[in-house]
Design a protein around this motif. Sequence first.
Motif, PDB file in Angstrom:
ATOM      1  N   LEU A   1       0.851  -1.204   0.000  1.00 28.11           N
ATOM      2  CA  LEU A   1       0.000   0.000   0.000  1.00 28.11           C
ATOM      3  C   LEU A   1       0.884   1.252   0.000  1.00 28.11           C
ATOM      4  O   LEU A   1       0.413   2.350  -0.270  1.00 28.11           O
ATOM      5  N   ASN A   2       2.179   1.048   0.356  1.00 27.53           N
ATOM      6  CA  ASN A   2       3.129   2.174   0.410  1.00 27.53           C
ATOM      7  C   ASN A   2       2.632   3.322   1.284  1.00 27.53           C
ATOM      8  O   ASN A   2       2.749   4.489   0.922  1.00 27.53           O
ATOM      9  N   ASN A   3       2.028   2.965   2.414  1.00 25.34           N
ATOM     10  CA  ASN A   3       1.549   4.006   3.332  1.00 25.34           C
ATOM     11  C   ASN A   3       1.973   3.575   4.740  1.00 25.34           C
ATOM     12  O   ASN A   3       1.331   2.732   5.365  1.00 25.34           O
ATOM     13  N   LEU A   4       3.079   4.151   5.201  1.00 27.71           N
ATOM     14  CA  LEU A   4       3.698   3.677   6.433  1.00 27.71           C
ATOM     15  C   LEU A   4       2.751   3.760   7.633  1.00 27.71           C
ATOM     16  O   LEU A   4       2.713   2.861   8.475  1.00 27.71           O
ATOM     17  N   ASP A   5       1.962   4.837   7.702  1.00 28.26           N
ATOM     18  CA  ASP A   5       1.048   4.979   8.848  1.00 28.26           C
ATOM     19  C   ASP A   5       0.012   3.859   8.875  1.00 28.26           C
ATOM     20  O   ASP A   5      -0.316   3.323   9.937  1.00 28.26           O
ATOM     21  N   VAL A   6      -0.501   3.521   7.702  1.00 28.72           N
ATOM     22  CA  VAL A   6      -1.490   2.430   7.630  1.00 28.72           C
ATOM     23  C   VAL A   6      -0.823   1.099   7.993  1.00 28.72           C
ATOM     24  O   VAL A   6      -1.380   0.298   8.745  1.00 28.72           O
ATOM     25  N   VAL A   7       0.403   0.897   7.491  1.00 28.36           N
ATOM     26  CA  VAL A   7       1.137  -0.343   7.808  1.00 28.36           C
ATOM     27  C   VAL A   7       1.314  -0.478   9.321  1.00 28.36           C
ATOM     28  O   VAL A   7       1.051  -1.528   9.901  1.00 28.36           O
ATOM     29  N   LYS A   8       1.732   0.619   9.975  1.00 27.35           N
ATOM     30  CA  LYS A   8       1.936   0.582  11.430  1.00 27.35           C
ATOM     31  C   LYS A   8       0.628   0.252  12.154  1.00 27.35           C
ATOM     32  O   LYS A   8       0.601  -0.527  13.104  1.00 27.35           O
ATOM     33  N   THR A   9      -0.447   0.869  11.705  1.00 26.75           N
ATOM     34  CA  THR A   9      -1.748   0.691  12.373  1.00 26.75           C
ATOM     35  C   THR A   9      -2.253  -0.745  12.228  1.00 26.75           C
ATOM     36  O   THR A   9      -2.701  -1.350  13.197  1.00 26.75           O
ATOM     37  N   ILE A  10      -2.190  -1.287  11.018  1.00 28.33           N
ATOM     38  CA  ILE A  10      -2.765  -2.621  10.771  1.00 28.33           C
ATOM     39  C   ILE A  10      -1.846  -3.734  11.284  1.00 28.33           C
ATOM     40  O   ILE A  10      -2.322  -4.748  11.794  1.00 28.33           O
ATOM     41  N   SER A  11      -0.517  -3.542  11.169  1.00 25.81           N
ATOM     42  CA  SER A  11       0.364  -4.633  11.599  1.00 25.81           C
ATOM     43  C   SER A  11       0.272  -4.857  13.114  1.00 25.81           C
ATOM     44  O   SER A  11       0.479  -5.958  13.612  1.00 25.81           O
ATOM     45  N   LYS A  12      -0.099  -3.813  13.848  1.00 24.37           N
ATOM     46  CA  LYS A  12      -0.310  -3.940  15.304  1.00 24.37           C
ATOM     47  C   LYS A  12      -1.403  -4.971  15.597  1.00 24.37           C
ATOM     48  O   LYS A  12      -1.378  -5.675  16.609  1.00 24.37           O
ATOM     49  N   VAL A  13      -2.372  -5.071  14.678  1.00 23.32           N
ATOM     50  CA  VAL A  13      -3.501  -5.992  14.868  1.00 23.32           C
ATOM     51  C   VAL A  13      -3.018  -7.449  14.950  1.00 23.32           C
ATOM     52  O   VAL A  13      -3.510  -8.237  15.760  1.00 23.32           O
ATOM     53  N   ILE A  14      -2.051  -7.792  14.098  1.00 24.06           N
ATOM     54  CA  ILE A  14      -1.572  -9.184  14.072  1.00 24.06           C
ATOM     55  C   ILE A  14      -0.916  -9.519  15.415  1.00 24.06           C
ATOM     56  O   ILE A  14      -1.103 -10.605  15.958  1.00 24.06           O
ATOM     57  N   THR A  15      -0.200  -8.550  15.994  1.00 29.25           N
ATOM     58  CA  THR A  15       0.363  -8.732  17.339  1.00 29.25           C
ATOM     59  C   THR A  15      -0.756  -8.899  18.353  1.00 29.25           C
ATOM     60  O   THR A  15      -0.682  -9.743  19.253  1.00 29.25           O
ATOM     61  N   ASP A  16      -1.812  -8.067  18.210  1.00 23.57           N
ATOM     62  CA  ASP A  16      -2.943  -8.146  19.149  1.00 23.57           C
ATOM     63  C   ASP A  16      -3.628  -9.507  19.104  1.00 23.57           C
ATOM     64  O   ASP A  16      -4.028 -10.039  20.141  1.00 23.57           O
ATOM     65  N   PHE A  17      -3.770 -10.065  17.891  1.00 24.34           N
ATOM     66  CA  PHE A  17      -4.380 -11.403  17.793  1.00 24.34           C
ATOM     67  C   PHE A  17      -3.591 -12.413  18.610  1.00 24.34           C
ATOM     68  O   PHE A  17      -4.153 -13.202  19.362  1.00 24.34           O
ATOM     69  N   ALA A  18      -2.265 -12.383  18.426  1.00 26.46           N
ATOM     70  CA  ALA A  18      -1.412 -13.334  19.137  1.00 26.46           C
ATOM     71  C   ALA A  18      -1.546 -13.117  20.643  1.00 26.46           C
ATOM     72  O   ALA A  18      -1.695 -14.072  21.420  1.00 26.46           O
ATOM     73  N   GLU A  19      -1.532 -11.853  21.047  1.00 31.92           N
ATOM     74  CA  GLU A  19      -1.685 -11.512  22.467  1.00 31.92           C
ATOM     75  C   GLU A  19      -3.016 -12.054  23.008  1.00 31.92           C
ATOM     76  O   GLU A  19      -3.081 -12.629  24.095  1.00 31.92           O
ATOM     77  N   GLY A  20      -4.091 -11.861  22.227  1.00 32.97           N
ATOM     78  CA  GLY A  20      -5.423 -12.332  22.635  1.00 32.97           C
ATOM     79  C   GLY A  20      -5.463 -13.838  22.791  1.00 32.97           C
ATOM     80  O   GLY A  20      -6.039 -14.373  23.752  1.00 32.97           O
ATOM     81  N   GLU A  21      -4.847 -14.556  21.846  1.00 33.40           N
ATOM     82  CA  GLU A  21      -4.819 -16.023  21.905  1.00 33.40           C
ATOM     83  C   GLU A  21      -4.074 -16.504  23.146  1.00 33.40           C
ATOM     84  O   GLU A  21      -4.510 -17.409  23.849  1.00 33.40           O
ATOM     85  N   VAL A  22      -2.902 -15.880  23.391  1.00 29.82           N
ATOM     86  CA  VAL A  22      -2.094 -16.287  24.551  1.00 29.82           C
ATOM     87  C   VAL A  22      -2.862 -16.017  25.836  1.00 29.82           C
ATOM     88  O   VAL A  22      -2.966 -16.865  26.718  1.00 29.82           O
ATOM     89  N   ARG A  23      -3.468 -14.821  25.915  1.00 34.02           N
ATOM     90  CA  ARG A  23      -4.232 -14.481  27.126  1.00 34.02           C
ATOM     91  C   ARG A  23      -5.376 -15.458  27.341  1.00 34.02           C
ATOM     92  O   ARG A  23      -5.660 -15.874  28.463  1.00 34.02           O
ATOM     93  N   GLN A  24      -6.065 -15.793  26.234  1.00 33.15           N
ATOM     94  CA  GLN A  24      -7.191 -16.719  26.371  1.00 33.15           C
ATOM     95  C   GLN A  24      -6.700 -18.088  26.830  1.00 33.15           C
ATOM     96  O   GLN A  24      -7.282 -18.706  27.709  1.00 33.15           O
ATOM     97  N   GLY A  25      -5.589 -18.518  26.246  1.00 30.35           N
ATOM     98  CA  GLY A  25      -5.025 -19.820  26.619  1.00 30.35           C
ATOM     99  C   GLY A  25      -4.642 -19.870  28.091  1.00 30.35           C
ATOM    100  O   GLY A  25      -4.857 -20.872  28.771  1.00 30.35           O
ATOM    101  N   LEU A  26      -4.090 -18.744  28.587  1.00 33.68           N
ATOM    102  CA  LEU A  26      -3.629 -18.715  29.981  1.00 33.68           C
ATOM    103  C   LEU A  26      -4.792 -18.563  30.964  1.00 33.68           C
ATOM    104  O   LEU A  26      -4.644 -18.858  32.145  1.00 33.68           O
TER     105      LEU A  26
END
Length: 324
Positions: free
Chosen positions: A131-156
Amino acid sequence: MMTISNNIFSSIQHDLNILDKNLKKMVGAKHPVLYAAAEHLFSAGGKRIRPAIVLLVAQATMSNNYIFPEHRRLAEITEIIHTASLVHDDVVDECQIRRGIETVHNTFNTKVAVLAGDFLFAQSSWYLANLNNLDVVKTISKVITDFAEGEVRQGLSNFDSTISIEDYIEKSFYKTASLIAASCKGAAMISNASKKTQNDFYLYGKHLGLAFQIIDDILDIISSKESLGKPAGSDLRNGNLTAPLIFTLEEYPQIYSFINREFQNTEDINTTIQIIKNSQGIQKAKDLAQEHIQASLKAIKNQRNCEAKKTLQLLSNYILYRLH
């Protein structure tokens, strides 16, 4: 599972049709097993609610309702990320059925399902970078981290009867609301909207996502397998303690003993569901969802009036009507 009357999305129906075609092309992997897994996911026919929201926010933040190709691409990326998270979710929860059809790991095997989810996450990251839009990349890529965080929290926190409503909301943010919030903000960024507008739409998406998750969790308790597309009480079986149960615990502490033995006795799940239905738990969970719906509407109240904004407001209220 959400059934949305088609006419609510009539203004973007053409764009959603293009999206479906593009999704098939975008996941065209070199390896036939991965392609088959991805095809299997997209043929399950989700309701495309997330990309629809992205397209509506795009229209609402553009003065002439015009949708940029980058908006369309963001809508596609959002759906791929969402689908990838579902595949991993199903593996973690050992879920056999989703949307009424067999899950990927059940059709192929767990290894293929994990790889298919990884592949979809990787594809979404590649398209995001393009997309060549660094702000959008930063905003959306955080989501993938959040998913992992959510899964780990749910598992624990499985079968953890000390979980509070605050913990539950935080977990729901990571698992559901983060993607909707970030993609709403991303759409406003692509439109070059002001920071205030970007943040308003972020809050709209966040609260909408939380309400969506709470309603989903209520439906898991009160719906039939046919309407859910998966067995009722799945969350309880997996030790995922949700709002209706957390509220019911205050009223009927005897449920603690079922949780502590992880619903092992044959009737534990059915008895718990019955107790929740007879308690204030469902109503309190509905009230909590209503609060988040109100917050989502408040967030975009001062945005310019247009058809797309009206549809986003309608959508907020529609989420509650899934319970009727």
